[in-house]
Design a protein around this motif. Structure first.
Motif, PDB file in Angstrom:
ATOM      1  N   GLN A  55       0.825  -1.207   0.000  1.00  0.00           N
ATOM      2  CA  GLN A  55       0.000   0.000   0.000  1.00  0.00           C
ATOM      3  C   GLN A  55       0.863   1.262   0.000  1.00  0.00           C
ATOM      4  O   GLN A  55       0.510   2.262  -0.634  1.00  0.00           O
ATOM      5  N   ASN A  56       2.003   1.233   0.651  1.00  0.00           N
ATOM      6  CA  ASN A  56       2.887   2.401   0.666  1.00  0.00           C
ATOM      7  C   ASN A  56       3.533   2.634  -0.697  1.00  0.00           C
ATOM      8  O   ASN A  56       3.665   3.783  -1.128  1.00  0.00           O
ATOM      9  N   GLU A  57       3.918   1.562  -1.377  1.00  0.00           N
ATOM     10  CA  GLU A  57       4.480   1.711  -2.728  1.00  0.00           C
ATOM     11  C   GLU A  57       3.421   2.246  -3.687  1.00  0.00           C
ATOM     12  O   GLU A  57       3.708   3.120  -4.518  1.00  0.00           O
ATOM     13  N   ARG A  59       0.758   3.999  -2.861  1.00  0.00           N
ATOM     14  CA  ARG A  59       0.495   5.393  -2.465  1.00  0.00           C
ATOM     15  C   ARG A  59       1.558   6.329  -3.042  1.00  0.00           C
ATOM     16  O   ARG A  59       1.245   7.368  -3.611  1.00  0.00           O
ATOM     17  N   ASP A  60       2.816   5.947  -2.921  1.00  0.00           N
ATOM     18  CA  ASP A  60       3.905   6.792  -3.407  1.00  0.00           C
ATOM     19  C   ASP A  60       3.869   6.972  -4.924  1.00  0.00           C
ATOM     20  O   ASP A  60       4.125   8.061  -5.431  1.00  0.00           O
ATOM     21  N   LEU A  73      -4.586   6.613   2.392  1.00  0.00           N
ATOM     22  CA  LEU A  73      -4.714   5.164   2.530  1.00  0.00           C
ATOM     23  C   LEU A  73      -6.098   4.842   3.060  1.00  0.00           C
ATOM     24  O   LEU A  73      -6.573   5.473   4.014  1.00  0.00           O
TER      25      LEU A  73
END
Length: 140
Positions: A55-57, A59-60, A73
């Protein structure tokens, strides 16, 4: 500024997603596009498999997209809470979005006092630009 919110997994951002973002932005003269990225846990529960990227990848990657003004998120437990926090005027759904999060969305928003207009956007070459199809082509 009109806050417009869209939702998705966005394992990869392809031309179909870019058209989705453009359609959402076109809903207002002064758009501020908020993209909600599905939590890893929810993707796995709903799709039956983990997303390819965290999810962080995801999002970025979306934060770097020129069509996107803000990325949030999605909540793992209560999908309405992060909508309340984002306070959108418009929620734009993809042509193929269905299931537990969208079936009763308008009623759920009304219950919590969110007056966002919910609109359904049009497909953009879905026979060509759909993540599951593009992933299948990659794996051949």
């Amino acid at each position: 500024m009109t806050r417009i919110m869209v939702f998705g997994t966005f394992d990869m951002v392809h031309a179909g997603h870019e058209d989705f973002f453009r359609q959402a932005r076109a809903l207002a003269a002064d758009p501020h596009l908020i993209v909600s990225v599905a939590a890893d846990m929810n993707v796995e529960r709903i799709k039956g498999k983990k997303p390819q990227r965290s999810q962080n990848e995801r999002r970025d990657a979306l934060a770097a997209n020129a069509l996107v003004d803000e990325v949030v998120l999605g909540s793992q437990a209560n999908h309405i809470e992060h909508i309340i926090a984002s306070n959108p005027s418009i929620i734009a759904l993809g042509y193929d979005q269905e299931g537990e999060y969208v079936d009763n969305l308008e009623n759920e928003l009304t219950k919590v006092g969110i007056g966002a207009k919910v609109v359904r956007l049009k497909p953009f070459e879905p026979e060509r630009f759909k993540t599951s199809k593009l992933n299948g082509e990659r794996n051949r």
